[in-house]
Structures are given as structure tokens and as C-alpha cells.
Design an enzyme around this catalytic site. Structure first.
Site, PDB file in Angstrom:
ATOM      1  CD  GLU A 187     -16.092  13.302  48.853  1.00 57.72           C
ATOM      2  OE1 GLU A 187     -15.509  14.347  48.491  1.00 57.72           O
ATOM      3  OE2 GLU A 187     -17.193  12.942  48.374  1.00 57.72           O
ATOM      4  CE  LYS A 237     -18.637   7.296  50.222  1.00 55.65           C
ATOM      5  NZ  LYS A 237     -18.323   8.646  49.711  1.00 55.65           N
ATOM      6  CG  ASP A 272     -21.706  13.632  49.374  1.00 55.05           C
ATOM      7  OD1 ASP A 272     -21.589  12.798  48.464  1.00 55.05           O
ATOM      8  OD2 ASP A 272     -20.755  14.350  49.759  1.00 55.05           O
ATOM      9  CB  SER A 273     -24.628  11.097  44.955  1.00 52.10           C
ATOM     10  OG  SER A 273     -24.973   9.912  45.642  1.00 52.10           O
ATOM     11  CG  ASP A 326     -20.994  10.136  51.400  1.00 52.56           C
ATOM     12  OD1 ASP A 326     -19.939   9.547  51.705  1.00 52.56           O
ATOM     13  OD2 ASP A 326     -21.396  10.246  50.223  1.00 52.56           O
ATOM     14  CD  GLU A 373     -16.587   9.335  42.606  1.00 52.55           C
ATOM     15  OE1 GLU A 373     -16.782   9.346  43.832  1.00 52.55           O
ATOM     16  OE2 GLU A 373     -17.315   9.941  41.795  1.00 52.55           O
TER      17      GLU A 373
HETATM   18  O1  KIV Z   1     -22.125  10.101  47.122  1.00 51.47           O
HETATM   19  C1  KIV Z   1     -21.978   9.022  46.512  1.00 51.47           C
HETATM   20  O2  KIV Z   1     -22.897   8.510  45.866  1.00 51.47           O
HETATM   21  C2  KIV Z   1     -20.662   8.392  46.562  1.00 51.47           C
HETATM   22  C3  KIV Z   1     -20.429   7.194  45.702  1.00 51.47           C
HETATM   23  C4  KIV Z   1     -20.402   7.575  44.292  1.00 51.47           C
HETATM   24  C5  KIV Z   1     -19.214   6.455  46.101  1.00 51.47           C
HETATM   25  O3  KIV Z   1     -19.809   8.846  47.266  1.00 51.47           O
END
Ligand code: KIV
Length: 273
Positions: A124, A122, A53-54, A92, A191
Site C-alpha cells: 500500500e 502487494k 491482510d483483510s 499482501d 480502493e
Molecule cells: O486486504 C484486502 O483484502 C485487500 C483488497 C480489499 C484489495 O487489500
């Protein structure tokens, strides 16, 4: 060409992630958000690709990961999944898509899997989301967990500083990791946590840990692809190693193109019909 030679061309599965930990082979992961980049990353032999989600920061310039929506994640993830032949593709779940309750989390997880074509999701968090994690696993969807600095909670943390330096938070990270493993998660991202903590918990777990800013004792590493290729300039955390300076390469190439257009050198007769 220098670089890494893939010894096994079979599609990477969640089981292979666990086997890699068992035989002590480090797991390489990078993010990708689009078809072209994901194709390059996959061909280079990466083990896993995360549609992080980055994308909210890297692709569209938001200051946090919070605004990105389920449909936007599916748009990026489906482009990546279409490009990838070998790597494990993990997407994510965005902020708000799994925090409300188990039913809504499972519904959104199924939607992302159906519409993106990725291999795993994924999420969190630890004990706070364990019921939803179990529901998603019960639906047959592999889950990668994410502990330590969890950017979707940035407004609660108030800072992107290293997490779990104090004993209480370190103990919670260790017990969350064990809980997530017992629930059936196939892997967990750590992280921005102290290397000593990440190393200790990695040894306690049977599932692989993937670190970003968590030192060298995790079972694998992940970086944001645009950061490690040197496309993003302003972001320079201590954990980031830049393997290229694509920002300069691209700026030079674009500058040369502009010069050639302005001087009427481009296109020449061989580049014309
Ligand atoms: O969103 C992302 O890029 C991440 C990584 C930094 C693990 O969750």
C-alpha cells in the site's frame, strides 16, 4: 452448473495480466485465506487470488488490518498457494513489514516469497514507499501497488470514507500510479475512489488497474470472498454485490445437524461402522 467457463487453462502470470488489459479483457480477482476456499475459487476460473491482510478482519475478527504479522500472512498464503493451479497468487505485505526502510522491506519480501510460494506481493502506498518498491522489484519480485483507501493507514485517515474526492488527493493518486508503473509494478489496486478518477487514470496507465469500490472503468475488479459469498453479515458497503447468502445456508445446515443430533437421528445405521 451455471457460471464462467475458462477458455485458457495455463497458469496466469503477471504478463498475462498486462496482456488482458491490452486486449480489453477484464481481470477477475477475489481474496482467499485458506486451502479449501482457494481451491474452489481457482477451479471456478478466477484470474487472480489475493491473500489480503483483510485476513486480520475476516479470519480472526480484528477491527483493522494492522495486527496481522508476516508469519500469519505466510501461514494463510502458503495454504492458498498449495491449492491454486491456475490463478495468479498475490500476497499482501502486512503493516510494518515494508514501511521502515528499503533494506528491511526487501528482506521481508524475500521471506514471504520463499516461505509462502506465492507469485507476487502487494504493498500500500505511492511516492512514500517507492524506494522500497524498487528494491523489491530489483530482487525479482513482481509488485502490485495499492492506492486510494489504504487500510493500513486507517489511523491516519480516521475513516473508511471514499478517498481522492478533492483535487489535490486525486492528482497525487494519478502521479503515484504513474510513478509505480514507471518503477515496474505490474498492476495497481484502486480502493474506494470516485469512478471518474479511476476510469481516467486507468486509461492513462499501460498496467492493469484492479478496482474495489472504484466503479466500472478499471481493468479488473476484486472483492473479499467472504463478503461476496454472503458469509459476513454486518459489512454492507455500497460497492459490495452479494452473489450468495452462505450465512443463511450455513446457519440452516448447522441448525439441521443440531436437530438431528438432539433427536438421535444422526448418525443412522448406514453412517455407523
Ligand atoms: O486486504 C484486502 O483484502 C485487500 C483488497 C480489499 C484489495 O487489500
Amino acid at each position: 452448473m451455471s457460471g464462467y467457463l475458462v477458455s485458457d487453462n495455463r497458469k496466469v502470470t503477471t504478463h498475462r495480466f498486462i496482456e488482458m488489459k491490452e486486449r480489453g479483457e477484464k481481470i477477475s480477482m477475489l481474496t482467499s485465506y485458506d486451502f479449501t476456499t482457494a481451491g474452489i475459487v481457482d477451479s471456478a476460473g478466477i484470474d487472480g487470488i489475493l491473500i489480503g491482510d483483510s485476513a486480520s478482519n475476516v479470519m480472526v475478527g480484528n477491527s483493522t488490518t494492522l495486527p496481522i504479522t508476516i508469519d500469519q500472512m505466510i501461514y494463510h498464503a502458503s495454504a492458498v498457494a498449495r491449492a491454486v493451479k491456475r490463478a495468479l497468487v498475490v500476497c499482501d505485505m502486512p503493516f510494518g513489514s515494508y514501511q521502515v526502510d528499503r533494506k528491511e522491506g526487501v528482506k521481508n519480501a524475500i521471506k514471504i516469497m520463499k516461505e509462502s510460494g506465492c507469485d507476487a506481493l502487494k504493498l500500500e502506498g505511492g511516492v512514500e514507499i517507492i524506494d522500497t518498491v524498487k528494491g523489491i522489484l530489483d530482487a525479482g519480485i513482481p509488485v502490485m501497488a495499492h492506492l486510494g483507501l489504504t487500510p493500513q493507514s486507517i489511523n491516519k485517515f480516521g475513516t473508511y470514507a471514499v478517498r481522492a474526492k478533492e483535487e489535490a488527493e486525486a492528482e497525487k493518486l494519478a502521479s503515484d500510479a504513474l510513478l509505480l508503473q514507471e518503477a515496474g509494478c505490474f498492476s495497481v489496486v484502486f480502493e474506494k475512489v470516485p469512478a471518474s478518477l479511476a476510469t481516467k487514470v486507468s486509461k492513462e496507465l499501460t498496467i492493469p488497474t484492479i478496482g474495489i469500490g472504484a466503479g466500472n472503468g478499471t481493468d479488473g475488479q476484486i472483492l473479499v470472498v467472504d463478503d461476496m459469498l454472503g458469509m459476513t453479515k454486518g459489512f454492507s458497503p455500497k460497492f459490495l454485490r452479494r452473489y450468495a447468502d452462505l450465512n443463511t445456508v450455513m446457519t440452516d445446515a448447522i441448525g439441521n445437524y443440531i436437530r438431528d443430533v438432539k433427536s438421535s437421528d444422526f448418525p443412522n445405521s448406514e453412517e455407523s461402522y
